[in-house]
Design a protein around this motif. Sequence first.
Motif, short mmCIF file in Angstrom:
data_model
loop_
_atom_site.label_atom_id
_atom_site.label_comp_id
_atom_site.label_asym_id
_atom_site.label_seq_id
_atom_site.Cartn_x
_atom_site.Cartn_y
_atom_site.Cartn_z
N GLU A 166 -2.65 5.56 -10.17
CA GLU A 166 -3.11 5.96 -8.84
C GLU A 166 -4.07 4.93 -8.26
OE1 GLU A 166 -4.50 10.19 -7.05
OE2 GLU A 166 -5.84 9.35 -8.57
N LEU A 167 -5.07 4.52 -9.07
CA LEU A 167 -6.05 3.56 -8.58
C LEU A 167 -5.42 2.19 -8.37
CD1 LEU A 167 -9.18 4.49 -10.75
CD2 LEU A 167 -8.71 5.11 -8.38
N MET A 170 -3.83 2.40 -4.92
CA MET A 170 -4.82 2.54 -3.84
C MET A 170 -5.59 1.25 -3.60
SD MET A 170 -4.55 5.63 -2.62
CE MET A 170 -6.09 5.98 -1.79
N THR A 171 -6.00 0.58 -4.69
CA THR A 171 -6.85 -0.60 -4.52
C THR A 171 -6.08 -1.82 -4.03
OG1 THR A 171 -6.57 -1.02 -6.91
CG2 THR A 171 -8.58 0.12 -6.20
N ARG A 172 -4.77 -1.73 -3.99
CA ARG A 172 -3.99 -2.83 -3.41
C ARG A 172 -3.90 -2.74 -1.89
NH1 ARG A 172 -0.37 -1.50 -7.82
NH2 ARG A 172 -0.61 -2.99 -9.54
N LEU A 173 -4.29 -1.61 -1.34
CA LEU A 173 -4.20 -1.42 0.11
C LEU A 173 -5.29 -2.21 0.82
CD1 LEU A 173 -3.68 2.46 0.19
CD2 LEU A 173 -1.91 0.70 0.49
N ARG A 175 -8.44 -2.80 3.23
CA ARG A 175 -9.63 -1.93 3.34
C ARG A 175 -9.53 -0.87 4.44
NH1 ARG A 175 -14.80 -5.61 3.70
NH2 ARG A 175 -13.41 -6.70 5.12
N LEU A 178 -7.15 1.85 3.19
CA LEU A 178 -7.75 2.60 2.07
C LEU A 178 -8.82 3.56 2.59
CD1 LEU A 178 -8.11 3.17 -0.91
CD2 LEU A 178 -9.61 1.17 -1.06
N LYS A 179 -9.64 3.08 3.52
CA LYS A 179 -10.68 3.92 4.10
C LYS A 179 -10.07 5.11 4.83
CE LYS A 179 -14.96 3.51 6.77
NZ LYS A 179 -15.82 2.58 7.53
N CYS A 181 -7.13 6.46 4.19
CA CYS A 181 -6.53 7.36 3.19
C CYS A 181 -7.58 8.30 2.59
CB CYS A 181 -5.87 6.54 2.09
SG CYS A 181 -4.35 5.71 2.59
N ILE A 182 -8.76 7.76 2.26
CA ILE A 182 -9.82 8.60 1.69
C ILE A 182 -10.27 9.64 2.70
CG2 ILE A 182 -12.17 8.62 0.79
CD1 ILE A 182 -10.13 7.43 -1.12
#
Length: 293
Positions: A166-167, A170-173, A175, A178-179, A181-182
């Motif tokens: 999962e991480l 997500m961390t490939r997106l 910024r 990703l922001k 999505c959160i």
Amino acid sequence: MLVASIVLGSLFILWLLLNLPRKRPDGDLVTKIHPYRKMIPYMWEGGDASVVYYDDYVKADALLDFIQRTRETHHVDMIHCLVAAVARGLHENPKMNQFIAGNRLYARNHAAITFSMKRQKMDKEAKLSAVKLFFEPGESFAALCARINGNIEDERSEKETYTDKELGIMTRLPRPILKFCIKFVKWVDYHSLLPWSFIKNDAFYSSVFIANLGSLGMRAAYHHLYDYGTTPLFLMVGRIEDMPVVEDGKVVPQKTLHLRYSYDERIDDGLTSKYGMQTVREALEDPDKYLAG
């Protein structure tokens, strides 16, 4: 004009539907509470705005002896006892197992405990990992230890866990995405629309989060509550130290385990927290009766 009215009317109906009280996959809405307690989540929306810190101290002699004796039959460590004691505290004090979501109080319909650990025991550069487990009343201590050990072995193995996958995505997106999505996850959670498939695997949707700093030779620290997820309790555990206590009018050294709680007072009053923490302390001070028994 007619089209605009239909659109506005549809948006208003959608807004009403989103804000209706509803059952969540991880909890049931608590309706019979004092009006003042209903207002509290609106007055203190963030976890840190309502956090209460509390120190508790456990006489550790019986606990150390219990761990040493139990190791003769199966692997056990301090974290096994802490998890077992906290699980007992949740089952015997269900109001401790509540949470706030969308400014509403929910009773969690399961007991889930997350604890942190290092991916590699002796590696100073090893990253921390969070293990989330579910608990049912009546599980034997040996069975609980076996489950914990199995999950620890999985986390320390080379295979990729659900969280890793999962991480990794997500961390490939970028910024901004990703922001977004959160924020979207928080919005969906606010409206109690998150599916169980997401909640059950997320370590921050737990009854309690435990960090055993004593395993690193550290003292207990103060820890904030997370703005993400629904974890209302954080337990920091320090190393066992000799502390002065008074017995029969004399000051003597006592091996003591320091527990430091961060508690979201929006879930219930101080009396509930007292009983919950007292249950945990009793289990750790008399493990033969409350854990192994």
